[in-house]
Design a protein around this motif. Structure first.
Motif, PDB file in Angstrom:
ATOM      1  N   GLU A 152      27.902 -21.026  -6.087  1.00 56.77           N
ATOM      2  CA  GLU A 152      26.449 -21.170  -6.171  1.00 56.77           C
ATOM      3  C   GLU A 152      25.830 -20.782  -4.837  1.00 56.77           C
ATOM      4  O   GLU A 152      26.538 -20.594  -3.844  1.00 56.77           O
ATOM      5  CB  GLU A 152      26.056 -22.603  -6.541  1.00 56.77           C
ATOM      6  CG  GLU A 152      26.549 -23.624  -5.543  1.00 56.77           C
ATOM      7  CD  GLU A 152      26.017 -25.025  -5.831  1.00 56.77           C
ATOM      8  OE1 GLU A 152      25.106 -25.148  -6.677  1.00 56.77           O
ATOM      9  OE2 GLU A 152      26.493 -25.969  -5.191  1.00 56.77           O
ATOM     10  N   SER A 153      24.509 -20.676  -4.818  1.00 59.60           N
ATOM     11  CA  SER A 153      23.858 -20.249  -3.588  1.00 59.60           C
ATOM     12  C   SER A 153      22.488 -20.899  -3.438  1.00 59.60           C
ATOM     13  O   SER A 153      21.905 -21.359  -4.420  1.00 59.60           O
ATOM     14  CB  SER A 153      23.687 -18.722  -3.585  1.00 59.60           C
ATOM     15  OG  SER A 153      22.821 -18.348  -4.636  1.00 59.60           O
ATOM     16  N   ALA A 154      22.013 -20.950  -2.200  1.00 60.77           N
ATOM     17  CA  ALA A 154      20.651 -21.419  -1.933  1.00 60.77           C
ATOM     18  C   ALA A 154      20.025 -20.432  -0.966  1.00 60.77           C
ATOM     19  O   ALA A 154      20.629 -20.087   0.055  1.00 60.77           O
ATOM     20  CB  ALA A 154      20.676 -22.810  -1.313  1.00 60.77           C
ATOM     21  N   VAL A 155      18.827 -19.966  -1.322  1.00 56.64           N
ATOM     22  CA  VAL A 155      18.134 -19.009  -0.449  1.00 56.64           C
ATOM     23  C   VAL A 155      16.952 -19.719   0.195  1.00 56.64           C
ATOM     24  O   VAL A 155      16.158 -20.370  -0.487  1.00 56.64           O
ATOM     25  CB  VAL A 155      17.699 -17.769  -1.252  1.00 56.64           C
ATOM     26  CG1 VAL A 155      16.709 -16.920  -0.470  1.00 56.64           C
ATOM     27  CG2 VAL A 155      18.935 -16.941  -1.617  1.00 56.64           C
ATOM     28  N   ILE A 156      16.883 -19.605   1.512  1.00 58.65           N
ATOM     29  CA  ILE A 156      15.824 -20.294   2.260  1.00 58.65           C
ATOM     30  C   ILE A 156      15.173 -19.321   3.247  1.00 58.65           C
ATOM     31  O   ILE A 156      15.730 -18.259   3.541  1.00 58.65           O
ATOM     32  CB  ILE A 156      16.389 -21.504   3.064  1.00 58.65           C
ATOM     33  CG1 ILE A 156      17.581 -21.062   3.953  1.00 58.65           C
ATOM     34  CG2 ILE A 156      16.786 -22.634   2.140  1.00 58.65           C
ATOM     35  CD1 ILE A 156      18.052 -22.106   4.936  1.00 58.65           C
ATOM     36  N   GLY A 157      13.996 -19.707   3.726  1.00 55.78           N
ATOM     37  CA  GLY A 157      13.346 -18.934   4.770  1.00 55.78           C
ATOM     38  C   GLY A 157      13.636 -19.594   6.110  1.00 55.78           C
ATOM     39  O   GLY A 157      13.515 -20.806   6.247  1.00 55.78           O
ATOM     40  N   VAL A 158      14.069 -18.790   7.081  1.00 61.15           N
ATOM     41  CA  VAL A 158      14.360 -19.307   8.416  1.00 61.15           C
ATOM     42  C   VAL A 158      13.479 -18.538   9.416  1.00 61.15           C
ATOM     43  O   VAL A 158      13.367 -17.308   9.316  1.00 61.15           O
ATOM     44  CB  VAL A 158      15.860 -19.132   8.758  1.00 61.15           C
ATOM     45  CG1 VAL A 158      16.142 -19.533  10.196  1.00 61.15           C
ATOM     46  CG2 VAL A 158      16.727 -19.942   7.799  1.00 61.15           C
TER      47      VAL A 158
END
Ligand code: AMP
Length: 496
Positions: A419-425
């Motif tokens: 699974e994956s999680a996409v975030i803004g950094v």
């Protein structure tokens, strides 16, 4: 009844410049009239009827703007698409919007199937559409359209997966352009330095409609090239940009008081402008950037004042005839002044709903007509609105919205991914960098470059993760939800 939007644009001497292109070509206001008439005839000849959608994935050019106007003159609905969309993405937009015509860049005719295709180039004469237009009359009787008729559909991605088409009426666009012309004091002597894309609300409606309302001029750059920006600034009176423009200009030694002397107004929007950028800009140039807030669905909602304090870190006051309230995101109950909650908006600027998605539309409107923006914010004691976060975890990279769910879906489909999680950094150049945190199977031979390479086939470049980080497990809360806030905290210094 005539064309509600177009009839409100200023009547200007035909020989006045409307768009001066980076290559020196000039489209005058009279030229726009004639070219949009020819193109409107061409659209009709290709079978476009009032109410039909005309989808276009073409590069920025004066002719693209003429095509937008032609489409509205023919009573049709303009549906511009991001030039970065891939074949897979385009097939969804075509299926969903069922355009009667798709306009592609020359050589890209085969990017879509099942629809009539015409082409439009960027040099003022190439492509089948301009060839057909050249044979038509340069006068056209606009098809009658009222305030509530659709003028455009702009797709905006949803966090729950697929993009939704925001239906914008003639009055949605006209009311906002009228307001912006007044509050930002546009006149026919203004010259707007325009380096934004024109498939998005900012470069298309905020910029172009306001200029047409005022009968003014734009200088077109295909992208915010620094040399070109500095070359043109002495000719311009207004600049509209996303925060990235301003940080890039600040990083350039040519940015001085002298270089910006001719500009009366710098506007920023589409993503948060750092207070630091606002402050540094004022120190270097003497100008206070005017930050405003809007979205595809609502056009512009708030703006810092033209006269009066432009407060860094805020998006200013509600625009005339726009109502804003802050509510409890769960219950929808209005909160008291100073509390953080969901920003809700009501006004003539707010869209008519999502194309063929009545349930999604209902879910995002309150019974009394307020639209639930998905942005979290507060209103201070002076009435200024501040945005504190995005309820929907949207990532804004270089001014473009990236919806984590879409990128996660593509990553999860790769072999070896759990699974994956996409975030803004926080990213010094892009504002936020798309960042993927991936849990992989123990025996999977996945690499960062491998994941990015595989995604390139599926996603527009601006949506691609700048970094892919591998972990054993994604952190979850008691309710089983992935803790994105924790991930953002863990990786907050990744790009510094
Ligand atoms: P779009 O529909 O692409 O125009 O994106 C709209 C979203 O951009 C809004 O819902 C906000 O989250 C964000 N946005 C626009 N302007 C600002 C701003 N000045 N400050 C912070 N976020 C903004």
């Amino acid at each position: 009844m005539a064309s509600h939007l177009l009839d409100q644009f200023a009547a200007v001497a035909p020989d006045r410049a409307f768009i001066t292109n980076f290559d020196g070509r000039v489209l005058t206001h009279g030229g726009l009239d004639a070219l949009s008439a020819r193109l409107a005839h061409a659209l009709q000849a290709l079978g476009v009827k009032p109410g039909d959608r005309v989808a276009a994935q073409v590069e920025k050019s004066p002719e693209t703007i003429a095509l937008y106007i032609a489409c509205v003159r023919a009573g049709a609905v303009w549906l511009p698409l991001n030039t970065a969309y891939t074949r897979a993405e385009l097939s969804y937009f075509v299926e969903d919007s069922e355009p009667s015509l798709f306009v592609a860049a020359p050589g890209q005719e085969d990017k879509v199937a099942g629809v009539t295709v015409a082409t439009l180039g960027t040099d003022g004469h190439s492509g089948s559409l301009l060839k057909l237009a050249a044979k038509q009359s340069d006068s056209f009787a606009d098809i009658a359209r009222g305030p509530d008729d659709l003028a455009a559909i702009l797709y905006t991605s949803g966090t729950t997966g697929r993009s939704k088409g925001a239906m914008l009426s003639h009055e949605n666009l006209a009311s906002n352009a009228r307001t912006l012309m007044q509050v930002w004091r546009f006149t026919d002597r203004d010259v707007l330095l325009h380096a934004l894309p024109i498939y998005h609300t900012h470069g298309l409606f905020v910029a172009t409609n306001t200029i047409l309302m005022a009968g003014a001029e734009m200088l077109f750059l295909p992208k915010p090239d620094m040399d070109e920006m500095f070359r043109l600034m002495p000719r311009a009176t207004v600049v509209m940009g996303v925060p990235t423009f301003y940080t890039r200009l600040l990083a350039d030694a040519r940015l001085t008081r002298e270089a910006t002397r001719h500009i009366r107004l710098f506007v920023s929007g589409s993503a948060p402008l750092l207070s630091e950028t606002h402050r540094d800009w004022q120190l270097r140039t003497g100008h206070a950037i005017l930050e405003r807030y809007g979205m595809t669905e609502t056009n512009m909602n708030t703006s810092n004042p033209y006269d009066g304090a432009r407060v860094a870190g805020t998006v200013g006051l509600p625009l005339p005839s726009v109502d804003i309230r802050i509510t409890d995101p769960e219950s929808g109950k209005p909160l008291t002044q100073g509390e953080i909650g969901m920003i809700e908006v009501r006004g003539p600027n707010v869209f008519k709903g999502y194309w063929r998605q009545p349930e999604k539309t209902r879910a995002e409107f309150r019974g009394d007509g307020f639209f639930v923006t998905g942005d979290l914010g507060m209103i201070d004691e002076k009435g200024y609105v501040a945005i504190v976060g995005r309820g929907k975890d949207l990532v804004i990279s270089g001014g473009f919205n990236v919806y984590p769910k879409e990128v996660e879906g593509e990553i999860d489909a790769l072999p070896g991914v759990v699974e994956s999680a996409v975030i803004g950094v926080a990213h010094p150049d892009f504002g936020e960098g798309v960042t993927a945190v991936v849990a992989k199977k123990a025996d999977a031979a996945l690499t960062e470059a491998g994941v990015i390479g595989a995604l390139k086939e599926r996603l527009a470049a601006y949506k691609l993760p700048k970094r892919v980080l591998f972990v054993e497990d994604l952190p979850r809360n008691a309710m089983g939800k992935v803790q994105k806030a924790l991930l953002r905290e863990t990786y907050k210094d990744l790009y510094h």
